[in-house]
Design an enzyme around this catalytic site. Structure first.
Site, mmCIF file in Angstrom:
data_model
loop_
_atom_site.group_PDB
_atom_site.id
_atom_site.type_symbol
_atom_site.label_atom_id
_atom_site.label_comp_id
_atom_site.label_asym_id
_atom_site.label_seq_id
_atom_site.Cartn_x
_atom_site.Cartn_y
_atom_site.Cartn_z
ATOM 1 N N SER A 95 -9.975 2.303 2.742
ATOM 2 C CA SER A 95 -9.035 3.018 1.910
ATOM 3 C C SER A 95 -8.073 2.117 1.140
ATOM 4 O O SER A 95 -7.471 2.566 0.176
ATOM 5 C CB SER A 95 -8.204 3.962 2.786
ATOM 6 O OG SER A 95 -7.362 3.223 3.649
ATOM 7 N N SER B 25 -10.449 0.013 6.909
ATOM 8 C CA SER B 25 -9.798 0.141 5.604
ATOM 9 C C SER B 25 -9.140 -1.127 5.066
ATOM 10 O O SER B 25 -8.721 -1.149 3.914
ATOM 11 C CB SER B 25 -8.759 1.260 5.650
ATOM 12 O OG SER B 25 -9.376 2.506 5.567
ATOM 13 N N LYS C 129 0.869 -1.180 0.000
ATOM 14 C CA LYS C 129 0.000 0.000 0.000
ATOM 15 C C LYS C 129 0.907 1.232 0.000
ATOM 16 O O LYS C 129 1.928 1.248 0.702
ATOM 17 C CB LYS C 129 -0.899 -0.029 1.233
ATOM 18 C CG LYS C 129 -1.925 1.111 1.291
ATOM 19 C CD LYS C 129 -2.917 0.927 2.435
ATOM 20 C CE LYS C 129 -3.929 2.076 2.498
ATOM 21 N NZ LYS C 129 -4.952 1.891 3.553
#
Lengths: 486, 95, 485
Positions: free
Chosen positions: C152, C176, C76
């Site tokens: 997210s 998330s 990420k």
């Protein structure tokens, strides 16, 4: 004091920022040394890079506790770091990690000696709190047009902010308190006390009120007063300014003011209306700091002897007058120096005190040097005093030897040797000189013997002159008395 | 709790965010909606409850006072917008 | 190769069925071919990946390779990676080449020898539930390109679901990891707060943020989470406690395991289709010997408002460092310090990030602190105590991860509050700090549904085993979106 102290009462509280003498920063392993090239001591944590996290320096915490113990304060079993938010280029994260609701040290005090009408008086100044926080960096304005350069080396240096109660009633008291505090933190070894380098900085909260009023007047906070002299000047200026404002019908505005050492005046920086909303909240990257009773005892065991205790001991152990003990214990380094001189010279403690206070400190003062920079170390001075004690030289000759040592001409023994300053203690040699002088000065001898006692000094002088001051003064006195009286 | 355009401007100033004038109204409305949702908290009975700042029931760990970070100015300043002679440059700081 | 499990990849590398270079090239080719459709990567680090793959092949040829050596992984873009742009999907950090590695990057790549394929798209600064707030554009759900992948960690899940990475890291502040895993049919785990180091993970809300993994199976997630976890002296909130063996217990029976269903998680607002799939999964677990009961987490309805005080407050503070002075976006032509700050931040942050900064600034400001922030901290305690009480009676809690399947792109674009309610089931675990995960438990209209498991502190191994047992008994996790077969 230029204002009418029977009408006006002054209320002062001081906030002192004291840099802790750690090797590394409060929340990271970057160095804290003063004077490094810009930003070479700014690591990721100092710069506030994205993703970095703070971890508390153990020594910084211990130093804060040590300070708390020295002012007889309470040490919080549990204290919390909070974030104080404002935007400023020397504050890399947009917040300063400080302590807000729960400081590490609270409710302490410092006893300050003041000159009163009837000699020295002791006044107790309350210390509300002392909290740990990180220092900011520096903005540099010189050399740039329309821009400033930011050096973050200082950012993240551990500080304790020491907040006094509004117990101080004059500029002189403020200075006495600050000097005492300065002496204490240096003694404790938690701060180097270097005010030029900003290791010990002061903000002064000042207000005035008519005597008899119970409410405090509106206060101003004056920043950037970084020497004892400036503190005194800034506070005195501020007192008179405030009284002038009030007497001419005005009102004091709560504001932050800046002291200008050039003019000796303070000027407004910002008023309360545009003060920051700091939005304090507990720093979620740090956990509550827990200090146990055992932790406190461990720190207590490292406490040095503090000035008050040392002074008392000097009076007791060395039989020194209070004044001498006070001077000698004013600085840890000086006290250590003195004790080493006594130990090494094995001479009378008072004799050692006289040499250290009058000659050494006088000489250093003239040369603008600190005890650490003294050209004569304690062992060397002890060597010289030992020569007085064993009568190798007289006290008078010793003054010359001392001067030579200050000038770096070598050890006492070397100088005595090289200059042939060894005291004449051989009585027959002294008698021979006396005989010669009596023979040369029959008129004076006659007058003396007919009752003009004052001429004794003349004969002493002649003997000393003839021996270039090396004759043992006691022997000269005694032998002269015998010979002159016939 | 509803936010006025003035409140929004004040908050944006505190947070140092530049807002165009025509953004202020719509933002005030959205922030007001969020705060209205958040206002449910005022109904919770929290008498005698200790605030929880953190999920961990731990205390702060301490690191030894040792210099462990070398000078990496060059690497750090390679990503800086404006530097000169090792200093970060900003518009003049007025005290 | 892109459908093999971590264990199969590891075995294949050791048996020399393929090299790490071949494996890496395979994934790089797939990214090249398919990522245009879903936008799951912000940065693909092909050259670096191949170098790491060669190094992994060399290490595999010697002794001392880790089980994960040579296996590709997507990071990420919230984790700092030395020498590689780390953008947090923000214009603010578009030019930010991280000058250091996050602890988990060290652990996964330097220690374990995994290969980094690239940096995954995400909501800007991890603020969002749809991956629509990214400066680099929205991510599409591989199951339906008209729909969001959740957020997210939308890029991480989309990449794994589409077979553009075998596994990916992710972070979870209010759901998330779990919500996007739910919306893309993956297994995602957020461990106990403090279990994985936060050092080098760009902070959103420090007391809630926790890194974890998204993978196709619980077993895959266990291998990677094992390698990421552990004490880090650089993180004051890292827990000094040995990491349990997350893999060893994966075969254990769950007979007699007590699972609680919080009734608040099945109340109004839950889509019927989702409810049905979750209840079907409950039946499956019951069939495996689990003992099911109903429990109550009475303060659950307050978790969203609590979160939307705590998270923005911390975010407004954490994001104050982005000021255009030392790194990151700086506005052109500014004359004053105030312009420098306001324009750089106004230009550098997107609308949602600015909104949250303003909410956070407001709730912390003078006069509102007690009413908002302090009250939220107290309610947080009540939520934590709900869980504490529940875990006195049951081993695990089970419910839906999200209220519904993936929604259409733009559906909640103008209504932040509606968007925030997506996280209604996931937020409480962050507030309490407990581990939680999402597992695919079926499909509604061809879109995946996620089942959420929550456990007491440090129960990751137990959670992963229940998920694993469920996956042994079902085949939902084996389904892949047809367009990315």
């Amino acid at each position: 004091m230029a204002y009418d102290t029977t009408t006006w009462e002054v209320v002062i509280g001081l906030e002192v920022h004291c840099q802790l003498l750690t090797h590394s920063k409060i929340f990271s392993g970057a160095a804290t040394a003063y004077g490094a090239a810009p930003n070479t001591q700014a690591d990721g944590v100092t710069l506030g890079l994205p993703g970095v996290l703070p971890v508390l320096n153990k020594t910084a915490l211990e130093y804060a506790v040590k300070f708390g113990l020295a002012i007889d304060a309470k040490i919080a079993e549990r204290c919390v770091f909070a974030r104080k938010h404002y935007f400023y280029p020397d504050l890399p994260k947009g917040y300063q990690i400080s302590q807000y609701e729960l400081p590490i040290v609270y409710e302490g005090h410092l006893d300050v000696e003041l000159d009163g009408a009837d000699g020295k008086q002791v006044k107790r100044i309350g210390i509300t709190r002392a909290h740990m926080e990180e220092d900011a960096g520096k903005s540099l304005h010189e050399g740039y047009v329309g821009q400033s350069g930011i050096d973050l080396n200082r950012a993240g240096t551990p500080l304790i902010e020491i907040v006094s109660e509004p117990d101080i009633r004059s500029a002189a008291e403020a200075v006495a308190y600050l000097k005492k505090l300065h002496q204490l933190v240096v003694y404790l070894g938690v701060c180097d006390g270097n005010m030029q380098e900003g290791s010990f900085r002061c903000d002064a909260n000042v207000s005035v009120r008519k005597r008899g009023e119970t409410k405090f007047g509106t206060r101003t906070e004056t920043k950037n007063v970084n020497s004892f002299r400036y503190v005194e000047k800034a506070i005195e200026f501020e007192i008179e300014r405030q009284i002038d404002v009030i007497e001419s019908g005005g009102r004091i505005v709560q504001e932050t003011r800046l002291f200008d050492p050039g003019t000796g005046e303070t000027r407004s920086m910002r008023t309360k209306e545009d003060a920051n909303d700091y939005r304090y909240f507990p720093d979620p990257d740090l956990l509550p700091v827990v200090v146990t009773a055992a932790d406190i005892e461990r720190v207590r065991a490292t406490m040095p002897e503090l000035p008050e205790a040392k002074k008392a001991r000097f009076i007791e152990q060395y039989q020194l007058p209070a004044y001498d003990a006070w001077v000698l214990t004013s600085e840890q380094a000086l006290a250590d120096y003195y004790e080493q001189v006594v130990r090494e010279s094995k001479a009378e403690a008072k004799l050692c005190a006289n040499w250290v206070i009058t000659d050494l400190l006088g000489g250093l003062n003239k040369a603008g040097k600190s005890i650490a920079e003294s050209p004569i170390d304690a062992i060397q001075l002890a060597g010289m005093i030992a020569r007085i004690a064993d009568k190798t030289i007289s006290g008078k000759i010793a003054k010359d030897v001392f001067e030579a040592m200050m000038a770096g001409e070598g050890s006492a023994d070397d100088i005595i040797q090289a200059k042939g300053l060894v005291q004449i203690t051989d009585e027959s040699a002294i008698v021979a000189v006396i005989d010669e002088i009596m023979a040369k000065n029959p008129a004076q001898l006659e007058q003396f013997r007919s009752g003009k006692d004052k001429l004794f000094g003349f004969f002493v002088g002649q003997v000393m002159k003839a021996t270039q001051g090396k004759a043992n003064p006691d022997a000269v006195n005694r032998l002269l008395k015998e010979k002159l009286s016939g | 709790m509803s936010l006025s355009p003035e409140n929004v401007k004040q908050v944006a100033h505190l947070a140092r965010l530049e807002l165009a004038d025509d953004q202020v109204g719509p933002i005030a409305e959205k922030l007001s909606n969020i705060l209205a949702m958040v206002d449910q908290l005022s109904g919770a009975n929290t008498q005698g409850v200790t605030p929880m700042a953190h999920p961990l029931d731990m205390h702060q760990r301490l690191r030894p006072d040792a210099v462990s970070e070398p000078d990496r100015r060059e690497a750090f300043q390679a990503i800086a917008p404006e530097v000169d002679n090792g200093l970060y440059l900003v518009p003049k700081v007025i005290e | 190769m892109h459908t093999l499990s971590i264990k199969e990849l590891s075995d294949g590398l050791r048996a020399k069925k393929f090299s790490s270079r071949e494996l890496t090239e395979h994934f790089l080719k797939r990214i090249d071919a398919h990522d245009g459709q879903i936008n799951s990567y912000i940065t693909v680090t092909a050259e670096r990946a191949l170098k790491q793959a060669d190094a992994a092949d060399a290490r595999l040829a010697r002794d001392g390779a880790h089980l994960l050596t040579g296996i590709p992984l997507a990071q990420k873009d919230i984790f700092c990676t030395l020498g590689v742009r780390t953008s947090c999907a923000s214009k603010m950090l578009d030019s930010f080449i991280a000058p250091y590695d996050a602890t988990i990057v060290q652990k996964l790549h330097l220690d374990a020898g995994m290969v980094m394929l690239g940096k995954c798209n995400m909501d800007e600064f991890a603020m969002g539930s749809s991956n629509e707030t990214s400066h680099y554009g929205a991510v599409k759900n591989p199951w339906d390109l008209e729909r969001v992948p959740g957020g997210s960690s939308g890029g991480s899940v989309a990449a794994v679901a589409a077979g553009l990475a075998p596994v990916a890291t992710a972070t979870d502040t209010g759901g998330s990891i779990r919500q996007p895993a739910s919306l893309t049919g993956l297994t995602g785990i957020k461990p106990t707060y403090g279990r994985v180091s936060r050092f080098g993970m760009i902070a959103f809300a420090s007391s809630l943020d926790q890194a974890g993994v998204v993978a196709r199976t619980a077993e895959d997630a266990a291998y990677v989470l094992q390698a990421m976890s552990g004490f880090d002296p650089l993180d004051s909130t890292s827990i000094e406690r040995p990491v349990d063996d997350l893999v060893a217990g994966l075969g254990d029976s769950i007979k007699g395991l007590k699972i609680g269903l919080p009734k608040e998680y099945f109340a109004d607002g839950l889509a019927d289709g989702v409810r049905d799939k979750v209840m079907a999964a409950v039946k499956t677990l019951e069939g495996l010997g689990a003992v099911i009961s109903e429990v109550s987490l009475p303060n659950s309805p307050l978790s969203v408002p609590t979160y939307y005080v705590v998270a923005p407050a911390e975010a407004s503070s954490n994001l104050a460092r982005f000021d255009g002075v030392r790194y990151g976006h700086r506005a052109d032509g500014v004359k004053t310090l105030e312009q420098l700050y306001k324009r750089s931040r106004g230009e550098g942050f997107g609308a949602e990030v600015q909104r949250r900064i303003m909410v956070g600034t407001y709730v912390l400001s003078h006069g509102y602190y007690d009413a908002y922030y302090l009250q939220a901290q107290k309610v947080r305690k009540l939520i934590y105590e709900d869980f504490k009480r529940a875990f006195e009676g049951v081993d695990l809690l089970l419910g839906p991860t999200a209220t519904d399947v993936a929604f259409r792109l733009g559906a909640n674009a103008d209504d932040p509050v509606a968007m925030y309610l997506n996280d209604i089931y996931t937020i409480a675990a962050n507030l309490a700090g407990i581990p939680a995960m999402s597992v695919n438990c079926g499909f509604v209209d061809g879109l995946p549904v996620g089942l959420q498991l929550m456990g007491n502190f440090f129960s990751e191994a137990k959670l992963l085993n229940v998920a694993h047992q469920f996956q042994q008994a079902t085949d939902f996790h084996r389904q892949t979106p047809a367009a990315f077969a």
